[in-house]
Design a protein around this motif. Structure first.
Motif, short mmCIF file in Angstrom:
data_model
loop_
_atom_site.label_atom_id
_atom_site.label_comp_id
_atom_site.label_asym_id
_atom_site.label_seq_id
_atom_site.Cartn_x
_atom_site.Cartn_y
_atom_site.Cartn_z
N THR A 190 9.35 -12.90 48.10
CA THR A 190 9.57 -11.74 48.95
C THR A 190 8.96 -11.94 50.33
N GLY A 191 9.53 -11.25 51.29
CA GLY A 191 8.95 -11.19 52.63
C GLY A 191 8.21 -9.90 52.87
N TRP A 192 8.06 -9.07 51.81
CA TRP A 192 7.34 -7.81 51.90
C TRP A 192 5.89 -8.03 51.45
N ARG A 193 4.97 -7.18 51.90
CA ARG A 193 3.55 -7.35 51.59
C ARG A 193 3.20 -6.73 50.24
N HIS A 194 2.54 -7.51 49.42
CA HIS A 194 2.15 -7.10 48.07
C HIS A 194 0.84 -6.31 48.17
N VAL A 195 0.93 -4.97 48.06
CA VAL A 195 -0.25 -4.12 48.29
C VAL A 195 -0.76 -3.46 47.02
N GLY A 196 0.05 -3.40 45.96
CA GLY A 196 -0.38 -2.76 44.72
C GLY A 196 0.24 -3.45 43.53
N GLN A 197 -0.38 -3.23 42.36
CA GLN A 197 0.17 -3.81 41.14
C GLN A 197 0.19 -2.75 40.04
N THR A 198 1.31 -2.66 39.34
CA THR A 198 1.47 -1.72 38.25
C THR A 198 1.85 -2.47 36.97
N ALA A 199 1.79 -1.76 35.85
CA ALA A 199 2.28 -2.30 34.58
C ALA A 199 3.62 -1.66 34.21
N PHE A 200 4.25 -1.02 35.18
CA PHE A 200 5.52 -0.32 34.98
C PHE A 200 6.67 -1.31 35.04
N ARG A 201 7.54 -1.26 34.03
CA ARG A 201 8.73 -2.12 34.03
C ARG A 201 9.96 -1.28 34.35
N CYS A 202 10.59 -1.58 35.46
CA CYS A 202 11.78 -0.84 35.88
C CYS A 202 13.00 -1.19 35.04
N PHE A 203 13.06 -2.42 34.54
CA PHE A 203 14.20 -2.89 33.77
C PHE A 203 13.74 -3.18 32.36
N ARG A 204 14.33 -2.45 31.39
CA ARG A 204 13.93 -2.57 29.99
C ARG A 204 15.19 -2.82 29.16
N PRO A 205 15.64 -4.07 29.08
CA PRO A 205 16.92 -4.36 28.44
C PRO A 205 16.97 -3.97 26.97
N GLU A 206 15.81 -3.82 26.35
CA GLU A 206 15.78 -3.45 24.94
C GLU A 206 15.93 -1.94 24.71
N ALA A 207 15.84 -1.15 25.78
CA ALA A 207 15.87 0.31 25.66
C ALA A 207 17.29 0.85 25.71
N PRO A 208 17.53 2.05 25.14
CA PRO A 208 18.86 2.67 25.24
C PRO A 208 19.31 2.87 26.69
N ALA A 209 18.35 3.20 27.58
CA ALA A 209 18.63 3.30 29.02
C ALA A 209 17.85 2.19 29.71
N PRO A 210 18.47 1.03 29.94
CA PRO A 210 17.72 -0.12 30.46
C PRO A 210 17.08 0.11 31.83
N PHE A 211 17.69 0.95 32.68
CA PHE A 211 17.11 1.25 33.99
C PHE A 211 16.18 2.44 33.82
N ALA A 212 14.90 2.24 34.07
CA ALA A 212 13.91 3.30 33.85
C ALA A 212 13.97 4.38 34.92
N LEU A 213 14.54 4.07 36.07
CA LEU A 213 14.55 5.00 37.20
C LEU A 213 15.97 5.30 37.63
#
Length: 254
Positions: A194-217
Motif C-alpha cells: 500500500t501507499g497509505w500510512r499504516h496507523v492502526g491495527q485491528t483483529a477485524f476481518r472484513c472478508f469471511r468466506p466461511e460465513a453465510p454473509a462473506p462481506f462483514a460490512l
C-alpha cells in the motif's frame, strides 16, 4: 419543474452507458459527503423498485452502477427510467438508507503493530497522543467496498487528515490494518502492499468466506476505531475466533 429535483448546475447527476450491459449514475467526479449520501440513497431506491431487467447494482464513492440484461431492457429505456427517478427528489438531501449499523472496533494505534502513526500525526500537525484521540473518536461511514473482497473505504475524516499518499510503497500490511490517506481510512481485508500510512491495527476481518454473509460490512454502515492498549489488543486478537475482533455492533436508529 419539480422544486425537489436535484440541482444540476454542476452537470450532476449524470447518467451514462458502460459497455453493453451497464449504466452509471454519477453524482460527482470526486469524493464529497453529499454525493456519497446521494449514491447510497439512490441505489436503495433503485433496488426497492425491482426494475425488470436490472440484474445487479453497486455503489462507488459517488456513483451507482447498474448491470442489466439488454435482451429485457434497452440502454435508452433504462436511461429514461433512471432520469425519471432522479427527478423525483433532491438526492443530495435524501436520508441515508435504513438498516445501517454502527460497528465499534478495538484498535491499537502506533506501536510496532502500526508503525506509521507518528509520521501521519506529524503530517497532520498533531502529537501522537492528539492523533490517537482524534482518529479514535472519528465516526466514519463505509463509503464504498472495493479493491479487495469486502474491503471498505471509510470517511470522511477531519480536514487535518487530508494527507497525500506516501511517495514510497509499504511492501505489505496485514489483514485488519487500518491505513490512512486523503481524509479516508481503509481497513485491509487481505495482506497487501500500500501507499497509505499504516496507523492502526485491528483483529477485524472484513472478508469471511466461511460465513453465510462473506462481506462483514455494507456501504452506508458506520465505524468507530476505538483505541486500546497493545496488551489489550493482543488479548482480543488471541480470543477472537469469529473474525469480529471484539467489535460491538448496533443498529442505527434512523
Amino acid at each position: 419543474m419539480n422544486a425537489n429535483a436535484p440541482q444540476t448546475g454542476s452537470g450532476f447527476p449524470v447518467v451514462r452507458p458502460v459497455g453493453l450491459t451497464g449504466m452509471l449514475v454519477s453524482f460527482s467526479d470526486r469524493l464529497e459527503e453529499r454525493a456519497n449520501r446521494a449514491a447510497l440513497a439512490f441505489r436503495a431506491a433503485v433496488e426497492a423498485e425491482c426494475k425488470a431487467g436490472v440484474a445487479e447494482t453497486a455503489t462507488s464513492l459517488a456513483s451507482v452502477f447498474l448491470r442489466f440484461d439488454p435482451d429485457t431492457l434497452s440502454h435508452d429505456a433504462l436511461g429514461d427510467w433512471l432520469r425519471g427517478l432522479l427527478a423525483v427528489r433532491d438526492w443530495f438531501a435524501a436520508p441515508l438508507p435504513q438498516g445501517r449499523r454502527l460497528i465499534r472496533v478495538p484498535t491499537v494505534y502506533g506501536t510496532a503493530l502500526a508503525p506509521q502513526l507518528e509520521e501521519a500525526a506529524a503530517e497532520a500537525g498533531m502529537s501522537p497522543e492528539a492523533a490517537i484521540a482524534d482518529l479514535g473518536a472519528a465516526r466514519v461511514r463505509v463509503l464504498t467496498i472495493g479493491f479487495a473482497p469486502g474491503q471498505p473505504y471509510l470517511g470522511p475524516l477531519g480536514e487535518a487528515w487530508d494527507l497525500p499518499r506516501q511517495t514510497a510503497l509499504t511492501a505489505q500490511v496485514p489483514v485488519g490494518a487500518l491505513v490512512l490517506a486523503v481524509r479516508q481510512f481503509v481497513l485491509f481485508a487481505a495482506p497487501a502492499p500500500t501507499g497509505w500510512r499504516h496507523v492502526g491495527q485491528t483483529a477485524f476481518r472484513c472478508f469471511r468466506p466461511e460465513a453465510p454473509a462473506p462481506f462483514a460490512l455494507r456501504a452506508g454502515d458506520e465505524m468507530v476505531f476505538e483505541p486500546v492498549s497493545d496488551a489489550a489488543f493482543r488479548r482480543i486478537a488471541a480470543q477472537a475466533t469469529d473474525g469480529a475482533g471484539g467489535a460491538v455492533i448496533e443498529e442505527i436508529a434512523e
